[in-house]
Design a protein around this motif. Structure first.
Motif, PDB file in Angstrom:
ATOM      1  N   CYS A   4      55.426  29.694  44.491  1.00 29.03           N
ATOM      2  CA  CYS A   4      56.342  30.574  45.234  1.00 29.03           C
ATOM      3  C   CYS A   4      57.764  30.050  45.247  1.00 29.03           C
ATOM      4  O   CYS A   4      57.993  28.845  45.161  1.00 29.03           O
TER       5      CYS A   4
ATOM      6  N   LYS B 209      58.535  35.372  47.482  1.00 31.33           N
ATOM      7  CA  LYS B 209      58.511  35.838  46.092  1.00 31.33           C
ATOM      8  C   LYS B 209      57.622  34.915  45.270  1.00 31.33           C
ATOM      9  O   LYS B 209      57.677  33.691  45.413  1.00 31.33           O
ATOM     10  N   LEU B 210      56.853  35.542  44.401  1.00 29.70           N
ATOM     11  CA  LEU B 210      55.957  34.785  43.528  1.00 29.70           C
ATOM     12  C   LEU B 210      56.756  34.275  42.330  1.00 29.70           C
ATOM     13  O   LEU B 210      57.603  34.995  41.795  1.00 29.70           O
TER      14      LEU B 210
ATOM     15  N   SER C   2      53.448  31.433  38.055  1.00 24.84           N
ATOM     16  CA  SER C   2      52.392  31.010  38.997  1.00 24.84           C
ATOM     17  C   SER C   2      51.005  31.365  38.431  1.00 24.84           C
ATOM     18  O   SER C   2      50.867  32.267  37.607  1.00 24.84           O
TER      19      SER C   2
END
Ligand code: TXA
Ligand code: MG
Length: 314
Positions: free
Chosen positions: A70, A93-94, A98
């Motif tokens: 993140c 927010k990713l 990831s």
């Protein structure tokens, strides 16, 4: 202690094999699976009968672990330092690279995360090589579980293992704060609204909007014991269970205390447990005395209002 260790080993084994298990947290018990695995996270939705579009909260051990998945900012760090580990979740927010399974976020770029403070679950998260996706361990729209036996009641043999961590100390779900754009509380929960709002210079910026449903899983009917609930009741009917927060001079068989001293923290802790007991005792309806809309009282009222809505399709 020895027992805990062997149970944690069992938990690790199941999770490494893409199984879902029950885990204790300080808020409510979670139905946990490897957040990096498509196979494991899909099982959560099937077990809970949860719509795929309703994303999951991911549980981390440390800030370093979270940073792999993140993006974080100043507001996040302020709240993290004050409240974590504890009953607060953040929408962040990713990161593009990831490993989070697309099932967790419904393929979106935003993710809900939290750092549970329950010791057993922290010990578990510490040794795992992945974070845990874990919604509350109840069937969709039902009452959240606050003990191992509640989880077993929800899923029976459909889940293979529940890590027993005693009764959840907070007893209601985490407070969810959206940190994308202006900070905003999306779900009232285990940390009172005001103590979170204090953290932002312009207090009006974290306005908690009551009417607009911004969290996909916060539909009108939720946390439902499946029987009618009447709120702000002074005089219950004879055949109704009566939920109270202040001790009366006389006692009746249908009285259920969340607290005897108007202690709202204690009341929150006992809320889901009490609703479950009332349901088991086969009452056909519930009356609740007025609960002050202060501190965790706001969270309790939020849940009771949702639980009191007539069952309808949403
Ligand atoms: O205390 C808690 O938060 C518990 C324990 C087990 O950690 N978990 C929990 O999860 O309450 P769940 O799935 O029952 O509720 C999470 C809520 C859902 O209403 C879901 O729609 C919302 O968080 N949510 C999850 N990801 C989101 C996202 N990316 N954006 C907006 N809402 C999100
Ligand atoms: Mg839930």
């Amino acid at each position: 202690m020895k027992n805990n260790l062997s149970n944690i080993k069992k938990a690790i084994n199941y999770l490494n094999n893409n199984e879902c298990i029950g885990i204790p947290t300080e808020t409510v018990y979670g139905l946990a699976a490897n957040a990096y695995s498509d196979k494991a996270t899909l099982k959560i939705f099937n077990l809970k009968k949860r719509p795929k579009k309703n994303p999951l909260i991911v549980h981390y051990y440390s800030l370093d672990d979270l940073k792999k998945d993140c993006l974080i900012d100043f507001n996040f760090l302020k709240l993290y330092k004050k409240f974590c580990p504890g009953p607060i979740s953040f929408i962040l927010k990713l990161k593009r690279n990831s490993y989070i399974s697309k099932n967790v976020t419904n393929n979106n770029k935003m993710i809900a995360v939290r750092f549970p403070s329950h010791k057993l679950t922290r010990n578990l998260l510490k040794v795992l090589k992945y974070p845990l996706a874990a919604p509350s361990a109840n069937l969709s729209k039902q009452i959240s579980p606050v003990s191992k036996s509640d989880v077993v009641e929800e899923f029976g043999k459909k889940i293979k293992f529940v890590l027993d961590g005693g009764q959840s100390k907070v007893g209601v779900e985490s407070t969810i704060v959206n940190l994308i754009g202006k900070p905003k509380i999306l779900r009232l929960g285990g940390i009172e609204r005001k103590s979170i709002e204090k953290f932002f210079i312009n207090k009006n910026k974290t306005k908690y909007k009551k009417k607009k449903i911004v969290v996909p899983g916060q539909g009108k009917v939720h946390y439902s014991p499946g029987i009618p609930i009447r709120l702000n009741v002074k005089y219950p009917k004879n055949n109704e269970a009566y939920i109270l927060i202040k001790e009366r001079k006389f006692s009746e068989d249908n009285f259920y205390y969340l607290s005897k001293k108007k202690n709202l923290k204690e009341a929150a802790k006992n809320l889901y447990k009490t609703l479950r007991i009332i349901k088991k005792n086969k009452f056909k309806s519930i009356a609740v005395e007025k609960i002050p809309n202060l501190g965790l009282g706001e969270t309790i009222n939020d849940r009771l209002i949702r639980a009191s809505k007539k069952l309808c399709k949403i």
